[in-house]
Design a protein around this motif. Structure first.
Motif, PDB file in Angstrom:
ATOM      1  N   VAL A 173       0.829  -1.198   0.000  1.00 55.49           N
ATOM      2  CA  VAL A 173       0.000   0.000   0.000  1.00 55.49           C
ATOM      3  C   VAL A 173       0.871   1.259   0.000  1.00 55.49           C
ATOM      4  CG1 VAL A 173      -1.732   1.313   1.287  1.00 55.49           C
ATOM      5  CG2 VAL A 173      -1.932  -1.170   1.094  1.00 55.49           C
ATOM      6  N   SER A 174       1.834   1.333   0.902  1.00 56.15           N
ATOM      7  CA  SER A 174       2.674   2.530   0.947  1.00 56.15           C
ATOM      8  C   SER A 174       4.142   2.201   1.165  1.00 56.15           C
ATOM      9  CB  SER A 174       2.192   3.474   2.054  1.00 56.15           C
ATOM     10  OG  SER A 174       2.270   2.854   3.322  1.00 56.15           O
ATOM     11  N   GLY A 175       4.522   0.960   0.928  1.00 56.21           N
ATOM     12  CA  GLY A 175       5.914   0.554   1.107  1.00 56.21           C
ATOM     13  C   GLY A 175       6.543   0.123  -0.199  1.00 56.21           C
ATOM     14  N   ASP A 176       7.831  -0.186  -0.146  1.00 51.92           N
ATOM     15  CA  ASP A 176       8.582  -0.596  -1.332  1.00 51.92           C
ATOM     16  C   ASP A 176       8.696  -2.111  -1.412  1.00 51.92           C
ATOM     17  OD1 ASP A 176       8.956   2.099  -1.760  1.00 51.92           O
ATOM     18  OD2 ASP A 176      10.948   2.132  -0.836  1.00 51.92           O
ATOM     19  N   ILE A 177       8.784  -2.604  -2.637  1.00 53.32           N
ATOM     20  CA  ILE A 177       8.990  -4.027  -2.889  1.00 53.32           C
ATOM     21  C   ILE A 177      10.256  -4.187  -3.716  1.00 53.32           C
ATOM     22  CG2 ILE A 177       8.061  -6.104  -3.977  1.00 53.32           C
ATOM     23  CD1 ILE A 177       5.264  -4.898  -3.608  1.00 53.32           C
ATOM     24  N   THR A 178      11.216  -4.949  -3.203  1.00 55.85           N
ATOM     25  CA  THR A 178      12.468  -5.201  -3.926  1.00 55.85           C
ATOM     26  C   THR A 178      12.744  -6.691  -3.892  1.00 55.85           C
ATOM     27  OG1 THR A 178      13.344  -3.038  -3.235  1.00 55.85           O
ATOM     28  CG2 THR A 178      14.913  -4.654  -4.100  1.00 55.85           C
ATOM     29  N   ASN A 184      11.315 -18.902 -12.312  1.00 58.62           N
ATOM     30  CA  ASN A 184      10.939 -20.046 -13.141  1.00 58.62           C
ATOM     31  C   ASN A 184       9.444 -20.270 -12.914  1.00 58.62           C
ATOM     32  OD1 ASN A 184      10.811 -22.337 -14.655  1.00 58.62           O
ATOM     33  ND2 ASN A 184      11.907 -23.630 -13.208  1.00 58.62           N
ATOM     34  N   LEU A 185       8.631 -19.446 -13.567  1.00 63.19           N
ATOM     35  CA  LEU A 185       7.216 -19.339 -13.225  1.00 63.19           C
ATOM     36  C   LEU A 185       6.400 -20.476 -13.831  1.00 63.19           C
ATOM     37  CD1 LEU A 185       6.681 -15.497 -13.668  1.00 63.19           C
ATOM     38  CD2 LEU A 185       7.410 -16.765 -11.647  1.00 63.19           C
ATOM     39  N   ASP A 186       5.518 -21.053 -12.989  1.00 60.73           N
ATOM     40  CA  ASP A 186       4.610 -22.088 -13.467  1.00 60.73           C
ATOM     41  C   ASP A 186       3.198 -21.552 -13.683  1.00 60.73           C
ATOM     42  OD1 ASP A 186       3.651 -21.815 -10.893  1.00 60.73           O
ATOM     43  OD2 ASP A 186       4.466 -23.717 -10.175  1.00 60.73           O
ATOM     44  N   ARG A 187       2.979 -20.265 -13.384  1.00 60.25           N
ATOM     45  CA  ARG A 187       1.705 -19.610 -13.672  1.00 60.25           C
ATOM     46  C   ARG A 187       1.897 -18.102 -13.609  1.00 60.25           C
ATOM     47  NH1 ARG A 187      -2.325 -21.483  -9.061  1.00 60.25           N
ATOM     48  NH2 ARG A 187      -1.409 -23.483  -9.668  1.00 60.25           N
ATOM     49  N   ASP A 188       0.874 -17.343 -14.042  1.00 67.24           N
ATOM     50  CA  ASP A 188       0.958 -15.889 -14.001  1.00 67.24           C
ATOM     51  C   ASP A 188       1.157 -15.402 -12.570  1.00 67.24           C
ATOM     52  OD1 ASP A 188       0.575 -15.790 -16.695  1.00 67.24           O
ATOM     53  OD2 ASP A 188      -1.543 -15.246 -16.591  1.00 67.24           O
ATOM     54  N   SER A 189       1.957 -14.368 -12.421  1.00 68.72           N
ATOM     55  CA  SER A 189       2.238 -13.800 -11.115  1.00 68.72           C
ATOM     56  C   SER A 189       2.045 -12.297 -11.180  1.00 68.72           C
ATOM     57  CB  SER A 189       3.656 -14.157 -10.673  1.00 68.72           C
ATOM     58  OG  SER A 189       3.801 -15.566 -10.542  1.00 68.72           O
ATOM     59  N   THR A 190       1.850 -11.683 -10.002  1.00 71.42           N
ATOM     60  CA  THR A 190       1.443 -10.277  -9.981  1.00 71.42           C
ATOM     61  C   THR A 190       2.243  -9.458  -8.982  1.00 71.42           C
ATOM     62  OG1 THR A 190      -0.277 -10.671  -8.313  1.00 71.42           O
ATOM     63  CG2 THR A 190      -0.918 -10.883 -10.623  1.00 71.42           C
ATOM     64  N   VAL A 191       2.367  -8.169  -9.280  1.00 69.98           N
ATOM     65  CA  VAL A 191       2.919  -7.174  -8.366  1.00 69.98           C
ATOM     66  C   VAL A 191       1.969  -5.980  -8.370  1.00 69.98           C
ATOM     67  CG1 VAL A 191       4.847  -5.669  -7.804  1.00 69.98           C
ATOM     68  CG2 VAL A 191       5.277  -7.881  -8.855  1.00 69.98           C
ATOM     69  N   GLN A 192       1.552  -5.546  -7.196  1.00 71.57           N
ATOM     70  CA  GLN A 192       0.657  -4.401  -7.079  1.00 71.57           C
ATOM     71  C   GLN A 192       1.182  -3.459  -6.009  1.00 71.57           C
ATOM     72  OE1 GLN A 192      -3.055  -6.348  -6.110  1.00 71.57           O
ATOM     73  NE2 GLN A 192      -3.705  -6.369  -8.244  1.00 71.57           N
ATOM     74  N   THR A 193       1.149  -2.173  -6.291  1.00 71.56           N
ATOM     75  CA  THR A 193       1.553  -1.190  -5.291  1.00 71.56           C
ATOM     76  C   THR A 193       0.708   0.062  -5.454  1.00 71.56           C
ATOM     77  OG1 THR A 193       3.398   0.070  -4.357  1.00 71.56           O
ATOM     78  CG2 THR A 193       3.377  -0.240  -6.745  1.00 71.56           C
ATOM     79  N   VAL A 194       0.434   0.753  -4.342  1.00 70.10           N
ATOM     80  CA  VAL A 194      -0.374   1.967  -4.377  1.00 70.10           C
ATOM     81  C   VAL A 194       0.517   3.202  -4.423  1.00 70.10           C
ATOM     82  CG1 VAL A 194      -2.075   3.349  -3.117  1.00 70.10           C
ATOM     83  CG2 VAL A 194      -2.293   0.862  -3.198  1.00 70.10           C
ATOM     84  N   SER A 195       1.473   3.294  -3.501  1.00 68.69           N
ATOM     85  CA  SER A 195       2.298   4.505  -3.476  1.00 68.69           C
ATOM     86  C   SER A 195       3.780   4.223  -3.280  1.00 68.69           C
ATOM     87  CB  SER A 195       1.809   5.454  -2.375  1.00 68.69           C
ATOM     88  OG  SER A 195       1.924   4.838  -1.102  1.00 68.69           O
ATOM     89  N   GLY A 196       4.169   2.955  -3.312  1.00 66.21           N
ATOM     90  CA  GLY A 196       5.576   2.615  -3.101  1.00 66.21           C
ATOM     91  C   GLY A 196       6.280   2.284  -4.406  1.00 66.21           C
ATOM     92  N   ASP A 197       7.582   2.048  -4.306  1.00 66.40           N
ATOM     93  CA  ASP A 197       8.398   1.679  -5.467  1.00 66.40           C
ATOM     94  C   ASP A 197       8.512   0.163  -5.556  1.00 66.40           C
ATOM     95  OD1 ASP A 197       8.848   4.360  -6.036  1.00 66.40           O
ATOM     96  OD2 ASP A 197      10.635   4.436  -4.758  1.00 66.40           O
ATOM     97  N   THR A 198       8.665  -0.320  -6.792  1.00 62.99           N
ATOM     98  CA  THR A 198       8.822  -1.763  -7.031  1.00 62.99           C
ATOM     99  C   THR A 198      10.064  -1.985  -7.893  1.00 62.99           C
ATOM    100  OG1 THR A 198       6.448  -2.157  -6.937  1.00 62.99           O
ATOM    101  CG2 THR A 198       7.780  -3.818  -8.024  1.00 62.99           C
TER     102      THR A 198
END
Length: 206
Positions: A173-178, A184-198
């Motif tokens: 929501v308001s933090g960073d993701i690093t 080696n993905l076996d299905r679709d994957s997601t990244v979501q953020t509201v106000s942080g950096d990715t």
């Protein structure tokens, strides 16, 4: 407190209010539960503990739900727990804290849910087929992540330094993701953020 583990799998159901938890894996034959900073017999008043069929249940009570007056617990500065488990033990289940930190140098197992409201999560290496992390007010740090991970932070940061990830869902929501890892993905994957950096640092990708 010591318990004998019948197999190589241990299920955890741990819920703590003021305390934190550290899990230590070492060469030993039994499970040991250590209550740091607590006087003798206080643990039985503060915690509901049971071990049956390789399920370890630990629930921290508030003093209002104990038979002792609140003054009895004023000098109990820490409710932190240390759980020693044998090397090779496969862990699963759930761990939750309100304000305590959750730490482990190494965790291996199947489905795992770990949640804290205002504590920190610090892990050296995790191997899990389905790991769910939720941190509302603190940071999540993982040295090496192997497997599938679902991590949600509200106002803290999520940091994964290395690993081999086959499935992920990261949200903030308001933090960073690093995250730095092989994917080696076996299905679709997601990244979501509201106000942080990715930042996804992809070492190798399939």
């Amino acid at each position: 407190m010591n318990y004998t583990l019948n197999g190589s799998s241990l299920e955890l159901d741990i819920s703590l209010i003021r305390g934190g938890l550290e899990i230590i894996v070492s060469d030993r034959d039994d499970i040991e539960l250590v209550f740091s900073e607590l006087r003798k017999n206080t643990a039985d008043e503060l915690f509901n503990i049971s071990f049956q069929e390789d399920l370890l249940l630990i629930k921290e009570r508030t003093w209002k739900k104990t038979a002792m007056p609140s003054a009895f617990f004023k000098n109990e500065a820490s409710h932190d727990l240390v759980l020693h488990v044998p090397t090779g033990t496969r862990l699963k289940g759930s761990i939750s804290t309100v304000s305590g930190d959750i730490r482990a140098d190494y965790l291996a197992g199947g489905t795992f849910q770990i949640k804290t409201i205002s504590g920190k999560m610090v892990f050296g290496k995790i191997e899990s087929s389905r790991l769910k992390l939720q941190n509302i007010g603190g940071n999540v740090t993982i040295g090496t992540m192997i497997g599938a991970v679902n991590a949600r932070v509200v106002s803290g940061k999520c940091l994964i330094n290395d690993g081999q990830i086959n499935r992920f869902s990261f949200s903030s929501v308001s933090g960073d993701i690093t995250v730095s890892a092989d994917f080696n993905l076996d299905r679709d994957s997601t990244v979501q953020t509201v106000s942080g950096d990715t930042a996804l640092n992809v070492h190798n990708y399939t």
